[in-house]
Design a protein around this motif. Structure first.
Motif, PDB file in Angstrom:
ATOM      1  N   GLY A  37      12.946 -10.483   3.003  1.00  0.00           N
ATOM      2  CA  GLY A  37      12.128  -9.742   2.058  1.00  0.00           C
ATOM      3  C   GLY A  37      12.978  -9.705   0.526  1.00  0.00           C
ATOM      4  O   GLY A  37      12.250  -9.928  -0.342  1.00  0.00           O
ATOM      5  N   ARG A  43       4.860 -18.098  -9.076  1.00  0.00           N
ATOM      6  CA  ARG A  43       3.570 -17.135  -8.926  1.00  0.00           C
ATOM      7  C   ARG A  43       2.383 -18.049  -9.244  1.00  0.00           C
ATOM      8  O   ARG A  43       1.602 -17.959  -8.380  1.00  0.00           O
ATOM      9  CB  ARG A  43       3.690 -16.111  -9.714  1.00  0.00           C
ATOM     10  N   SER A 102      11.429 -11.373  -2.891  1.00  0.00           N
ATOM     11  CA  SER A 102      11.450 -10.609  -4.050  1.00  0.00           C
ATOM     12  C   SER A 102      12.114 -11.251  -5.303  1.00  0.00           C
ATOM     13  O   SER A 102      11.637 -11.202  -6.294  1.00  0.00           O
ATOM     14  CB  SER A 102      11.644  -9.099  -3.960  1.00  0.00           C
ATOM     15  N   LYS A 104       1.130  -1.442   4.172  1.00  0.00           N
ATOM     16  CA  LYS A 104      -0.076  -2.379   3.900  1.00  0.00           C
ATOM     17  C   LYS A 104      -0.738  -3.458   4.975  1.00  0.00           C
ATOM     18  O   LYS A 104      -1.674  -3.616   5.281  1.00  0.00           O
ATOM     19  CB  LYS A 104       0.002  -3.011   2.776  1.00  0.00           C
ATOM     20  N   ARG A 112       7.810 -15.145   0.996  1.00  0.00           N
ATOM     21  CA  ARG A 112       8.762 -15.034   2.103  1.00  0.00           C
ATOM     22  C   ARG A 112       9.078 -16.482   2.624  1.00  0.00           C
ATOM     23  O   ARG A 112      10.029 -16.993   2.964  1.00  0.00           O
ATOM     24  CB  ARG A 112       8.309 -14.072   3.404  1.00  0.00           C
ATOM     25  N   SER A 164      -0.289 -11.959   1.326  1.00  0.00           N
ATOM     26  CA  SER A 164       0.426 -12.660   0.210  1.00  0.00           C
ATOM     27  C   SER A 164       1.861 -12.804   0.192  1.00  0.00           C
ATOM     28  O   SER A 164       2.619 -13.714  -0.054  1.00  0.00           O
ATOM     29  CB  SER A 164      -0.180 -12.343  -1.064  1.00  0.00           C
ATOM     30  N   GLY A 165       2.539 -11.544   0.800  1.00  0.00           N
ATOM     31  CA  GLY A 165       3.907 -11.387   0.583  1.00  0.00           C
ATOM     32  C   GLY A 165       4.740 -12.608   1.692  1.00  0.00           C
ATOM     33  O   GLY A 165       5.563 -13.120   1.379  1.00  0.00           O
ATOM     34  N   ALA A 166       3.805 -13.064   2.782  1.00  0.00           N
ATOM     35  CA  ALA A 166       4.345 -14.342   3.455  1.00  0.00           C
ATOM     36  C   ALA A 166       4.552 -15.412   2.813  1.00  0.00           C
ATOM     37  O   ALA A 166       5.443 -16.200   3.051  1.00  0.00           O
ATOM     38  CB  ALA A 166       3.282 -14.362   4.646  1.00  0.00           C
ATOM     39  N   GLY A 224      -0.966  -7.248  -0.933  1.00  0.00           N
ATOM     40  CA  GLY A 224       0.150  -7.790  -1.764  1.00  0.00           C
ATOM     41  C   GLY A 224       0.819  -6.795  -2.765  1.00  0.00           C
ATOM     42  O   GLY A 224       0.802  -5.481  -2.501  1.00  0.00           O
ATOM     43  N   ARG A 225       1.094  -7.155  -4.091  1.00  0.00           N
ATOM     44  CA  ARG A 225       1.483  -6.391  -5.068  1.00  0.00           C
ATOM     45  C   ARG A 225       0.509  -6.658  -6.301  1.00  0.00           C
ATOM     46  O   ARG A 225       0.527  -5.931  -6.897  1.00  0.00           O
ATOM     47  CB  ARG A 225       3.147  -6.840  -5.425  1.00  0.00           C
ATOM     48  N   ASP A 226       0.071  -7.610  -6.413  1.00  0.00           N
ATOM     49  CA  ASP A 226      -0.870  -7.954  -7.563  1.00  0.00           C
ATOM     50  C   ASP A 226      -2.275  -8.573  -7.073  1.00  0.00           C
ATOM     51  O   ASP A 226      -2.732  -9.081  -8.038  1.00  0.00           O
ATOM     52  CB  ASP A 226      -0.146  -9.081  -8.378  1.00  0.00           C
ATOM     53  N   MET A 227      -2.578  -8.146  -6.045  1.00  0.00           N
ATOM     54  CA  MET A 227      -4.068  -8.514  -5.595  1.00  0.00           C
ATOM     55  C   MET A 227      -5.010  -8.134  -6.324  1.00  0.00           C
ATOM     56  O   MET A 227      -5.973  -8.989  -6.947  1.00  0.00           O
ATOM     57  CB  MET A 227      -4.332  -7.982  -4.106  1.00  0.00           C
ATOM     58  N   ASP A 271      10.731  -5.641  -8.196  1.00  0.00           N
ATOM     59  CA  ASP A 271       9.152  -5.787  -8.126  1.00  0.00           C
ATOM     60  C   ASP A 271       8.323  -5.223  -9.244  1.00  0.00           C
ATOM     61  O   ASP A 271       7.558  -5.736  -9.945  1.00  0.00           O
ATOM     62  CB  ASP A 271       8.510  -5.452  -6.830  1.00  0.00           C
TER      63      ASP A 271
HETATM   64  O1   DC Z   1       4.754  -7.547   1.394  1.00  0.00           O
HETATM   65  P1   DC Z   1       6.172  -8.197   1.355  1.00  0.00           P
HETATM   66  O2   DC Z   1       7.189  -7.278   1.712  1.00  0.00           O
HETATM   67  O3   DC Z   1       6.072  -9.287   2.524  1.00  0.00           O
HETATM   68  O4   DC Z   1       6.645  -9.026   0.423  1.00  0.00           O
HETATM   69  C1   DC Z   1       7.914  -9.288   0.351  1.00  0.00           C
HETATM   70  C2   DC Z   1       7.958  -9.647  -1.537  1.00  0.00           C
HETATM   71  O5   DC Z   1       7.152 -10.892  -2.046  1.00  0.00           O
HETATM   72  C3   DC Z   1       8.184  -8.534  -2.298  1.00  0.00           C
HETATM   73  O6   DC Z   1       9.314  -7.802  -2.241  1.00  0.00           O
HETATM   74  C4   DC Z   1       7.638  -9.049  -3.768  1.00  0.00           C
HETATM   75  C5   DC Z   1       6.985 -10.275  -3.260  1.00  0.00           C
HETATM   76  N1   DC Z   1       5.396 -10.323  -3.266  1.00  0.00           N
HETATM   77  C6   DC Z   1       5.018 -10.355  -4.494  1.00  0.00           C
HETATM   78  O7   DC Z   1       5.521 -10.400  -5.715  1.00  0.00           O
HETATM   79  N2   DC Z   1       3.702 -10.564  -4.820  1.00  0.00           N
HETATM   80  C7   DC Z   1       2.719 -10.208  -3.730  1.00  0.00           C
HETATM   81  N3   DC Z   1       1.527 -10.241  -3.938  1.00  0.00           N
HETATM   82  C8   DC Z   1       3.448 -10.289  -2.314  1.00  0.00           C
HETATM   83  C9   DC Z   1       4.640 -10.049  -2.434  1.00  0.00           C
END
Ligand code: DC
Length: 222
Positions: free
Chosen positions: A94, A107, A98, A18, A41, A36-38, A127-130, A182
């Motif tokens: 990472g 969140r 999580s 991604k 992190r 968003s993951g940053a 991200g995961r929930d964009m 996740d």
């Molecule tokens: O994309 P990443 O590997 O940098 O994300 C690290 C952790 O952050 C991932 O395991 C779950 C969490 N995360 C999340 O819950 N929601 C997001 N929008 C982005 C990341």
């Protein structure tokens, strides 16, 4: 109604590409980029530095709310004026991300900060929930997938190239554990939005995935 400012969301599990695809899209379209993951992190890193236990929800949320972070336009991320880019990219960072990301108050604390990235002329949100929670009205939603084995192989190659010694079996286990956390948390779990285009990247090169997303975007404008 789509957002007035166009957003392309790219969601999916860790190690699916991604970040690379998002950066290419942001460059091609000259749009802003939200990693968003940053933010998760960075929250986890700030907690470790301040000796805050990663599941202490109130304390971790307070850290998330007050993160002194700067994303530098030329690349690099400052946390309280220290460049922490390398520190937040490790496997441990990472996994820690999580863990804090499973806490609903964390969140919630990061919600507005993510929304603030929505600026003209457009945004690539990674991200995961964009597509499900942060930008549900996005112009285009993409969900990238690849098997855990394939993602572990890609990660292994990256780490070996950087001179790290790792075992591929350990990477597969870590990836499975992170996916599990996740996908199964109650707050905004990792899942494709109903209106997302799902792309299985297992057999595709970075360039092929990029072209597929660009084609989806171009189709919208026809
Ligand atoms: O994309 P990443 O590997 O940098 O994300 C690290 C952790 O952050 C991932 O395991 C779950 C969490 N995360 C999340 O819950 N929601 C997001 N929008 C982005 C990341």
């Amino acid at each position: 109604m789509p957002d007035l400012i166009p957003v392309i969301t790219l969601d999916g599990p860790g190690g699916v590409g991604k970040g690379t695809i998002s950066a290419l899209l942001a460059e091609k379209l000259d749009w802003h980029y939200l990693d968003s993951g940053a933010l998760y992190r960075l929250t986890a890193l700030a907690c470790v530095e301040k000796d805050i236990v990663l599941d202490a929800e109130h304390d971790v949320a307070a850290i998330a709310e007050n993160l002194a972070v700067k994303f530098l336009p030329q690349g690099g991320i400052l946390l309280e004026d220290n460049d922490v880019e390398a520190l937040i990219r490790t496997e441990t960072a990472g996994n820690n991300a999580s863990i804090v990301a499973a806490l609903p108050m964390v969140r919630e604390a990061l919600f507005k900060r993510q929304k603030a990235f929505l600026q003209m002329p457009g945004l690539i949100a990674d991200g995961r929930d964009m597509g499900t929670t942060i930008f549900p009205d996005a112009l285009l939603k993409v969900f990238l997938t690849a098997s855990a084995d394939e993602r572990a192989k890609r990660r292994y190659k990256q780490l070996i190239e950087k001179g790290n010694s790792v075992k591929i079996a350990d990477l597969v286990n870590e990836i499975r554990e992170r996916d599990e956390r996740d996908m199964n948390r109650s707050a905004s779990p990792l899942k494709a939005a109903q209106d997302a285009h799902i792309i299985d990247t297992s057999e595709l090169s970075i360039n092929e995935v990029f072209e597929k997303v660009m084609q989806l975007y171009k189709n919208l404008n026809q």
